[in-house]
Motif scaffolding. Structure first.
Motif: not given
Length: 139
Positions: A45-54
């Motif tokens: 979930i946090i990696v997906i949020l980091g990807l989304f934030g990027t």
């Protein structure tokens, strides 16, 4: 020659992390422990949020991802060193086990029954006597 910006590099890192954590999740599902499965799920979930934030230029998501990544790498390095017994971590495991043993030994026994004394199993009715009961012999 192509040029890959920092944003492109971060997307590639997030993609590689997603692939590796999904592989790890598959192997964790083969075991009986649920803590690694939950930790991997949170990491996904946090990696997906980091990807989304990027992709969406969200600095808070990228900062949260960076903090989580530091914690995640630190925890994984600790676990690897612990299982390989590197450094003083074997002493740490011995200390933790010793604390557990001391806790078990010094733990108070709460099995006192005010009606039956130290009988922790409750009232046990009269016992049957055996036919072959030994009798004292007087000479």
């Amino acid at each position: 020659m192509g040029y890959c910006s920092g944003r492109c590099t971060l997307v590639a890192v997030c993609g590689a992390q997603l692939v590796s954590v999904l592989e790890r999740q598959i192997f964790d599902f083969l075991g009986y422990q649920w803590a690694p499965i939950l930790a991997n799920f949170i990491h996904i979930i946090i990696v997906i949020l980091g990807l989304f934030g990027t992709i969406q230029y969200r600095p808070r998501y990228i900062t949260g991802y960076a903090v989580w990544l530091v914690l995640w790498v630190t925890w994984n390095v600790f676990v690897i060193c612990f299982y390989l017994e590197a450094g003083d971590l074997s002493k740490l495991a011995g200390f933790i086990y010793a604390c557990y043993v001391v806790k078990c030994i010094t733990e108070e026994e709460d099995s006192f029954d005010f009606i039956g004394g130290f009988d922790s199993y409750g009232y046990q009715g009269p016992q049957k006597t055996s036919h072959l009961q030994l009798q004292p012999m007087y000479m």
